[in-house]
Design an enzyme around this catalytic site. Structure first.
Site, PDB file in Angstrom:
ATOM      1  N   ASN A   1      14.464   7.948   0.520  1.00 39.60           N
ATOM      2  CA  ASN A   1      14.127   7.086  -0.362  1.00 39.60           C
ATOM      3  C   ASN A   1      13.980   5.579   0.430  1.00 39.60           C
ATOM      4  OD1 ASN A   1      13.249   6.108  -2.965  1.00 39.60           O
ATOM      5  ND2 ASN A   1      15.612   5.508  -3.143  1.00 39.60           N
TER       6      ASN A   1
ATOM      7  N   ARG B   1       3.831  -1.865   4.019  1.00 39.22           N
ATOM      8  CA  ARG B   1       2.769  -2.068   5.066  1.00 39.22           C
ATOM      9  C   ARG B   1       1.496  -1.102   4.666  1.00 39.22           C
ATOM     10  NH1 ARG B   1       6.740   0.630   9.643  1.00 39.22           N
ATOM     11  NH2 ARG B   1       8.276  -1.308   9.411  1.00 39.22           N
TER      12      ARG B   1
ATOM     13  N   ASP C   1       4.294  11.336   2.475  1.00 44.37           N
ATOM     14  CA  ASP C   1       4.834  11.933   3.796  1.00 44.37           C
ATOM     15  C   ASP C   1       5.534  11.465   4.413  1.00 44.37           C
ATOM     16  OD1 ASP C   1       2.196  13.412   3.089  1.00 44.37           O
ATOM     17  OD2 ASP C   1       0.987  11.912   3.849  1.00 44.37           O
TER      18      ASP C   1
ATOM     19  N   ASP D   1       0.932  -1.053  -0.121  1.00 47.28           N
ATOM     20  CA  ASP D   1      -0.002   0.213  -0.108  1.00 47.28           C
ATOM     21  C   ASP D   1       1.184   1.238  -0.146  1.00 47.28           C
ATOM     22  OD1 ASP D   1      -1.821   1.943   0.438  1.00 47.28           O
ATOM     23  OD2 ASP D   1      -2.484   1.305   2.586  1.00 47.28           O
TER      24      ASP D   1
HETATM   25  P1  ATP Z   1       1.194   9.564  -1.394  1.00 44.61           P
HETATM   26  O1  ATP Z   1       0.456  10.762  -1.557  1.00 44.61           O
HETATM   27  O2  ATP Z   1       0.680   8.161  -1.551  1.00 44.61           O
HETATM   28  O3  ATP Z   1       1.806   9.678  -0.088  1.00 44.61           O
HETATM   29  P2  ATP Z   1       3.167  10.591  -3.346  1.00 44.61           P
HETATM   30  O4  ATP Z   1       2.531  10.721  -4.595  1.00 44.61           O
HETATM   31  O5  ATP Z   1       3.354  11.779  -2.439  1.00 44.61           O
HETATM   32  O6  ATP Z   1       2.565   9.459  -2.329  1.00 44.61           O
HETATM   33  P3  ATP Z   1       5.095   8.894  -4.529  1.00 44.61           P
HETATM   34  O7  ATP Z   1       6.021   9.876  -5.384  1.00 44.61           O
HETATM   35  O8  ATP Z   1       4.147   8.052  -5.060  1.00 44.61           O
HETATM   36  O9  ATP Z   1       4.678   9.802  -3.478  1.00 44.61           O
HETATM   37  O10 ATP Z   1       6.233   7.991  -3.492  1.00 44.61           O
HETATM   38  C1  ATP Z   1       7.101   8.666  -2.751  1.00 44.61           C
HETATM   39  C2  ATP Z   1       8.144   7.780  -2.430  1.00 44.61           C
HETATM   40  O11 ATP Z   1       7.845   6.618  -1.985  1.00 44.61           O
HETATM   41  C3  ATP Z   1       9.336   7.553  -3.729  1.00 44.61           C
HETATM   42  O12 ATP Z   1       9.993   8.778  -4.364  1.00 44.61           O
HETATM   43  C4  ATP Z   1       9.915   6.426  -3.272  1.00 44.61           C
HETATM   44  O13 ATP Z   1      10.923   6.983  -2.506  1.00 44.61           O
HETATM   45  C5  ATP Z   1       9.021   5.626  -2.502  1.00 44.61           C
HETATM   46  N1  ATP Z   1       8.222   4.640  -3.223  1.00 44.61           N
HETATM   47  C6  ATP Z   1       7.027   4.734  -4.001  1.00 44.61           C
HETATM   48  N2  ATP Z   1       6.569   3.663  -4.331  1.00 44.61           N
HETATM   49  C7  ATP Z   1       7.674   2.857  -4.276  1.00 44.61           C
HETATM   50  C8  ATP Z   1       7.770   1.625  -4.572  1.00 44.61           C
HETATM   51  N3  ATP Z   1       6.893   0.845  -5.248  1.00 44.61           N
HETATM   52  N4  ATP Z   1       9.128   0.871  -4.232  1.00 44.61           N
HETATM   53  C9  ATP Z   1      10.035   1.437  -3.417  1.00 44.61           C
HETATM   54  N5  ATP Z   1       9.755   2.700  -3.115  1.00 44.61           N
HETATM   55  C10 ATP Z   1       8.577   3.422  -3.349  1.00 44.61           C
END
Ligand code: ATP
Length: 362
Positions: A339, A348, A309, A303
């Protein structure tokens, strides 16, 4: 009025000015059609809101969880922390508001700046979330409620507590208050991390925000513009003129976006790219070139809620540790660690619950 005086125990202080919401989540086998009434497969109520999530991320990632607390026996706030975290925002005078405040406090977040709106039965902010289980796709209705009623005495009262050494902002509260806090912090020399989520919906909002990124020549020097812009692909495409999310599939597109923000005076641009990792660029880097950092390899993505955040929280801690130590900020190292932290979260379920503790990242 804001000042950058240090806390008496020497720990740095992060302030998050932003939203607190109660998330009401229904898990369904398909999104309902117009007029359809359906029975969910499950329902959960959990504390959320971008502001509160980022405050919890800072609090958890600055604490090694004590063994007793792991079993739910001791208040989480009693475990040793490496930073102070304060939340500023507003909730309604209702059960959600009480739960939101006490959840933050239980994680050691200072909630003295979270106002309880008394007037006219204004409810706490709520996000109604419907998750389509087969695809994992969610649909969200955000009702801001008290988040849009933060009282700053018509702009005459500061929302940035004294002692703040890093201010974190998002866009789930009125834009005028975000911009005022941003300018005030910059004028006081306090670094600001902006996570422009949700993306500005109008051109007016976009251009107001953009204007606030800039270095005010003559008054503020280099390093006094927006310190940290942390944003995802949707937010990037919404802020950079004539750029689409598809353009960010290439390194050339990412470099173009980063160059756009750096030219506006942003010091560090960090674009999170979900399962593609992170692209970052700093004004301080000798070459000025951006870098693409691949994601951490994870066994299974469960998930991704809260990953952004978590990333912002870890990054904010690295930034404030550097400020407090009087050291130059190492953007590359901060991005690598963030990261790593965000990769824990995607393995999780949930938002705040899925955010790791400090010892899980180190
Ligand atoms: P959300 O609004 O759901 O909190 P977001 O769109 O602000 O997410 P994302 O760019 O989707 O943020 O993800 C943030 C960070 O999480 C990514 O830059 C990476 O470091 C980590 N991440 C996301 N997806 C993965 C994945 N499939 N495997 C490993 N790390 C991930």
């Amino acid at each position: 009025m804001a000042s950058s005086a240090m806390a008496s125990d020497g720990l740095p202080r992060i302030t998050v000015l932003g939203s607190l919401n109660m998330d009401l989540v229904s898990y369904v086998s398909h999104h309902p059609e117009p007029g359809e009434t359906m029975t969910s497969n499950g329902f959960a109520v959990s504390p959320g809101g971008k502001g509160a999530n980022q405050a919890i991320a800072c609090a958890k990632l600055s604490r090694t969880r004590a063994p007793a607390a792991a079993g739910g026996q001791a208040p989480l706030s009693t475990t040793a922390a490496t930073a102070h975290v304060s939340m500023v925002g507003a909730v309604g005078d209702d059960a959600h508001g009480t739960a939101l405040r006490s959840n933050l406090a239980a994680h050691g977040v200072d909630v003295s700046g979270v106002q309880v709106v008394q007037a006219g039965g204004v409810p706490s902010g709520v996000a109604v979330i419907v998750v389509d289980e087969p695809t994992g796709q969610n649909r969200i209705i955000f009702s801001p409620g008290a988040n849009y009623q933060i009282d700053d005495k018509a702009g005459t009262q500061s929302l940035v507590p004294a002692g703040t050494q890093l201010l974190i902002l998002q866009l789930e509260i009125p834009l005028e208050q975000v911009l005022r806090a941003l300018r005030e912090a910059r004028a006081a020399g306090i670094p600001v991390l902006l996570n422009p989520a949700p993306a500005p919906a109008t051109e007016e909002a976009r251009s107001q925000l953009e204007a606030a990124f800039a270095v005010t020549v003559g008054h503020l020097g280099k390093g006094q513009g927006l310190s940290h812009l942390v944003l995802n692909e949707t937010e990037t495409a919404a802020l950079v003129p004539a750029l689409t999310v598809a353009d960010l599939d290439t390194e050339a597109g990412l470099a173009r976006a980063a160059a756009y923000f750096l030219a506006l005076g942003v010091e560090n641009v960090v674009m999170t790219l979900g399962g593609r990792g992170v692209y970052y660029a700093s004004a301080a880097s000798a070459s000025g070139a951006g870098q693409l950092l691949p994601p951490e390899k994870v066994a299974r993505v469960v998930d991704t809620t809260g990953a952004g955040d978590t990333f912002a929280g870890q990054y904010a801690l690295e930034a404030v540790y550097a400020t407090a130590a009087g050291k130059a900020f190492d953007c590359a190292a901060a991005v690598r660690k963030s990261n790593r932290a965000a990769a824990k979260t995607v393995q999780r379920k949930g938002a705040q619950d899925s955010i790791p503790w400090r010892d899980e990242v180190e």
